[in-house]
Design an enzyme around this catalytic site. Sequence first.
Site, short mmCIF file in Angstrom:
data_model
loop_
_atom_site.label_atom_id
_atom_site.label_comp_id
_atom_site.label_asym_id
_atom_site.label_seq_id
_atom_site.Cartn_x
_atom_site.Cartn_y
_atom_site.Cartn_z
N ASP A 105 0.87 -1.19 0.00
CA ASP A 105 0.00 0.00 0.00
C ASP A 105 0.90 1.23 0.00
O ASP A 105 1.02 1.94 1.00
CB ASP A 105 -0.92 -0.04 1.23
CG ASP A 105 -1.81 1.20 1.31
OD1 ASP A 105 -1.96 1.89 0.28
OD2 ASP A 105 -2.32 1.48 2.41
N ASP A 107 0.76 4.15 -1.37
CA ASP A 107 0.22 5.51 -1.15
C ASP A 107 -0.53 5.62 0.18
O ASP A 107 -1.17 6.63 0.46
CB ASP A 107 -0.64 5.97 -2.33
CG ASP A 107 -1.85 5.08 -2.55
OD1 ASP A 107 -2.11 4.18 -1.71
OD2 ASP A 107 -2.55 5.26 -3.56
N ASN A 109 -3.24 4.50 1.55
CA ASN A 109 -4.67 4.82 1.69
C ASN A 109 -5.46 3.62 2.20
O ASN A 109 -6.69 3.58 2.11
CB ASN A 109 -5.25 5.34 0.37
CG ASN A 109 -5.32 4.27 -0.69
OD1 ASN A 109 -4.73 3.20 -0.55
ND2 ASN A 109 -6.04 4.54 -1.77
N GLN A 111 -5.67 0.74 1.04
CA GLN A 111 -6.22 -0.10 -0.02
C GLN A 111 -5.06 -0.47 -0.94
O GLN A 111 -4.11 0.30 -1.05
CB GLN A 111 -7.27 0.68 -0.84
CG GLN A 111 -8.46 1.11 -0.02
CD GLN A 111 -9.37 2.10 -0.74
OE1 GLN A 111 -9.21 2.36 -1.93
NE2 GLN A 111 -10.31 2.67 0.00
N ARG A 292 -22.75 9.02 2.84
CA ARG A 292 -23.39 10.06 3.65
C ARG A 292 -24.91 9.88 3.75
O ARG A 292 -25.59 10.63 4.45
CB ARG A 292 -23.04 11.44 3.09
CG ARG A 292 -23.73 11.82 1.80
CD ARG A 292 -22.96 12.86 1.01
NE ARG A 292 -22.83 14.12 1.71
CZ ARG A 292 -23.51 15.23 1.42
NH1 ARG A 292 -24.38 15.23 0.43
NH2 ARG A 292 -23.33 16.33 2.10
N ASP A 300 -34.07 5.16 -4.39
CA ASP A 300 -32.97 4.23 -4.12
C ASP A 300 -33.56 2.89 -3.66
O ASP A 300 -33.08 1.82 -4.04
CB ASP A 300 -32.05 4.74 -3.00
CG ASP A 300 -31.33 6.02 -3.37
OD1 ASP A 300 -31.99 7.04 -3.55
OD2 ASP A 300 -30.08 6.00 -3.48
N ARG A 345 -40.56 17.01 0.74
CA ARG A 345 -40.45 16.58 -0.65
C ARG A 345 -40.37 15.06 -0.79
O ARG A 345 -39.99 14.35 0.13
CB ARG A 345 -39.26 17.24 -1.34
CG ARG A 345 -37.91 16.94 -0.77
CD ARG A 345 -36.85 17.66 -1.61
NE ARG A 345 -35.53 17.26 -1.25
CZ ARG A 345 -34.67 18.04 -0.56
NH1 ARG A 345 -35.04 19.25 -0.18
NH2 ARG A 345 -33.47 17.60 -0.29
N SER A 346 -40.72 14.65 -2.02
CA SER A 346 -40.74 13.23 -2.33
C SER A 346 -39.58 12.91 -3.27
O SER A 346 -38.61 13.68 -3.34
CB SER A 346 -42.09 12.88 -2.96
OG SER A 346 -42.24 11.49 -3.07
N ASP A 466 -30.36 15.44 -8.63
CA ASP A 466 -29.72 16.63 -8.07
C ASP A 466 -28.21 16.47 -8.18
O ASP A 466 -27.67 15.60 -7.53
CB ASP A 466 -30.16 16.86 -6.63
CG ASP A 466 -30.12 15.56 -5.80
OD1 ASP A 466 -30.94 14.67 -6.02
OD2 ASP A 466 -29.24 15.46 -4.94
N GLU A 670 -21.19 5.15 -5.69
CA GLU A 670 -22.53 5.68 -5.95
C GLU A 670 -22.80 5.91 -7.44
O GLU A 670 -23.90 5.68 -7.94
CB GLU A 670 -22.64 7.02 -5.21
CG GLU A 670 -23.94 7.75 -5.38
CD GLU A 670 -23.85 9.22 -4.92
OE1 GLU A 670 -22.72 9.78 -4.90
OE2 GLU A 670 -24.90 9.79 -4.59
O1 LIG Z 1 -28.55 8.11 -2.92
C1 LIG Z 1 -29.34 9.02 -2.23
C2 LIG Z 1 -29.60 10.26 -3.04
O2 LIG Z 1 -28.33 10.94 -3.16
C3 LIG Z 1 -28.34 12.12 -3.96
O3 LIG Z 1 -29.21 13.10 -3.49
C4 LIG Z 1 -29.25 13.35 -2.09
O4 LIG Z 1 -28.25 14.28 -1.72
C5 LIG Z 1 -28.50 15.66 -1.89
C6 LIG Z 1 -27.36 16.42 -1.25
O5 LIG Z 1 -27.05 15.96 0.01
C7 LIG Z 1 -29.87 16.03 -1.31
O6 LIG Z 1 -30.14 17.37 -1.46
C8 LIG Z 1 -30.93 15.20 -2.01
O7 LIG Z 1 -32.22 15.56 -1.60
C9 LIG Z 1 -30.65 13.77 -1.68
O8 LIG Z 1 -31.62 12.93 -2.27
C10 LIG Z 1 -28.79 11.73 -5.36
O9 LIG Z 1 -28.73 12.81 -6.24
C11 LIG Z 1 -30.22 11.17 -5.29
O10 LIG Z 1 -30.62 10.77 -6.57
C12 LIG Z 1 -30.20 9.94 -4.40
O11 LIG Z 1 -31.51 9.49 -4.22
CA LIG Z 2 -3.01 2.16 -1.70
#
Ligand SMILES: OC[C@H]1O[C@H](O[C@H]2O[C@H](CO)[C@@H](O)[C@H](O)[C@H]2O)[C@H](O)[C@@H](O)[C@@H]1O
Ligand SMILES: [Ca+2]
Length: 749
Positions: A105, A107, A109, A111, A292, A300, A345-346, A466, A670
Amino acid sequence: MPVIKEHDFAGPAPPGPPRARGSIDELGIYDDARTYYTAEERHRNNRAGPRTRTYSQNSLLKQMEQMRMHEPYRRGSHDESTIPHGRRFLIQVEPTLQSLQLQEDTDRNMQITIEDNGPKVLTLRTAASNGYNRFDVRGTYMLSNLLQELSLAKEYGRKQIILDEARLNENPVNRLSRMIRDHFWEGLTRRIDASSIEIAARDPKDWTDDPRPRIYVPRGAPEQYEYYKKLAEERPEIRLDVQLLPEKITPELVRDMNSKPGLLAVDMEEVTDPKTGEKTLKGRPFVVPGGRFNELYGWDSYMESLGLLIHDKVDLAKSMVLNFCFCIRHYGKILNATRSYYLLRSQPPFLTDMALRVYDKIKHEPGALEFLRTAILAAIKEYHSVWVAEPRLDPITGLSRYRPEGLGVPPETEAGHFVHILEPYVKKHGVTFEEFVDAYNNGRIKEPALDEYFMHDRAVRESGHDTTYRFEGVCANLATIDLNSLLFKYETDIARTIRNVFGDKLVIPAEYCVGSMTPNHVETSAIWDRRAKRRKLAIDKYLWNEAEGMYFDYDTVKRQQCTYESATTFWALWAGVSSPKQAAAMVTKALPRFEAFGGLLSGTKESRGEIGLERPNRQWDYPYGWAPQQMLAWTGLYRYSFTEEAERLAYKWLFMITKAFVDFNGVVVEKYDVTRPIDPHRVDAEYGNQGLDFKGVAKEGFGWVNASYVYGLQIVNAHMRRALGTLTPYETFVKALEDNRAKALAELV
Ligand SMILES: OC[C@H]1O[C@H](O[C@H]2O[C@H](CO)[C@@H](O)[C@H](O)[C@H]2O)[C@H](O)[C@@H](O)[C@@H]1O
Ligand SMILES: [Ca+2]
């Protein structure tokens, strides 16, 4: 052109990851890490007797070198290399891990990747010789698998292991499928109850000074409120803050909750506590996207469910449907995700298809029909109250838009995302950035142009895309092909289910009624058929572009069709809204514009336009490709019998993922830059890529990419699957096929 029937399609037949069968399976060589590393007997070197060595693989060699001695170098003896299921190594975990990392490894990291510059060879000692013979493990893939295996062995507390070589040189398609099935799903599964609330409540996006675990419980679930209150009292060390959600959820309320962000409760079931014999609650599990994103997301979840169903994790997919029904009942919609700041929001709606796929797997079980009834009723309620109601409905075209309510600047985005938008206003008002955001959010400063900007920004986030230049500053006005295809799918799914499953009569109880509906009225399929027909007409009128051979969004304010070319045009195939002629036009005219090295681009380069310092890359534009775009396009192409195209696109996507997995220590991320053959997982747009941040061994991958992998393996044929296992680029694969064909033809003559 034959069109396959609705819901006949669950992807072609062969199962996803093959469980190694026969004797190799009986030996448990490919067992999940827990089983493999906790089996005492497996790691006891029965041949070793009292002489078991305790030095690391390389340390003895080093000592001998220091003493200028030469140990006779023995590669594995003949009988070891002919052991039916391969060589096994006797390894001291910690010292070997250390020398491996130090040497390979480079560098640092944590991995081992193709970017490390080590010698790419490590000598291991064989178990059959009781550590006397040595064997070289070579190359990035085997060494990184060794790092992964040792990391896992260490986690399970092993000091010494006997490791099967087959775990190091395993076919990468099998290995990744196995990782997803046995590890990643589990790593991403959450349950909001005493068993693990501290893990589920963790929010890497939390922007406050005190990111403590917090849960908001809706008024309609008082038993849950009691449950969490008691939990908080019993375990003060986790600092769980339990809040009752006010009855009426308004934009002001959600804005004010931003100082105390928290999880939103989802469904729980009543169970008997095996220890006390008393009734208690248990959280219904769900899968999170990863990185995150540590909460239940809307679209998803649908994508993830496609992978879960292939892996026979039907209960988990079913549980996610029930969680969505809970959200519709208590929050009025399937949320973007289950955090307080997403309450208004949805996300793109997929509930009917998801529920029907689960139902298909459980239909012989008791309660299956009730499950489907609940899900369809919830979808009907969501359809009426969210998607075809103002402000999302455009009354002129009859089409729908992403257009959620809300106030102010979305707090969950990465720091700095809105700086370029807000800077001019900060200057104008002569305050600091933070002061401006606070004053604007709370209405002390009024800026109508910003209100308009953030209305569109919220819509962008509701769209799931987004962010993208397709939508910037305009999204809430657009009747998109994605949303309207999905609503067409709702309409046709609901019609067919009422007709075929519920005898063409579905009673709508009061709790599912919206507006002026009469409680307990009966719906038949006819009205849903009519809705679907009307939507198809409107889609053809406003969104279809005959000359370009694809669909575009329609700006309901400017009353004109947009020009941005988006891969969501293929969602119309997924939903079945296109005629066979439209489908054929899309395949000939549109598909070539989106096809890249690693599959489908989100949008074309021309549509994205020039980027630079003032106009940064957006993650849903060229050159990025996303799992849901691929999965929906494959399914759509299949549905219209464009099998070859579906297979080709799936191959390219799977090849890219497999190659990155092999070259970069098992990474699954992702999204990918589908134009980048060497390191497609490198994406630095916006918040960067998710799924990269692991040490030694990846534990989660990323939800929808995991699903796309196992789903894609059902799309490609067996020949392709084998070629993927040997990392054959698509062009080489095709060339080999053509050569074989030419040879066969020549032999015929
Ligand atoms: O995989 C989960 C989602 O991740 C992205 O969007 C999300 O992150 C944005 C910034 O933190 C947030 O504003 C948004 O409402 C979230 O859904 C991705 O673009 C989505 O498609 C995905 O569902
Ligand atoms: Ca490495």
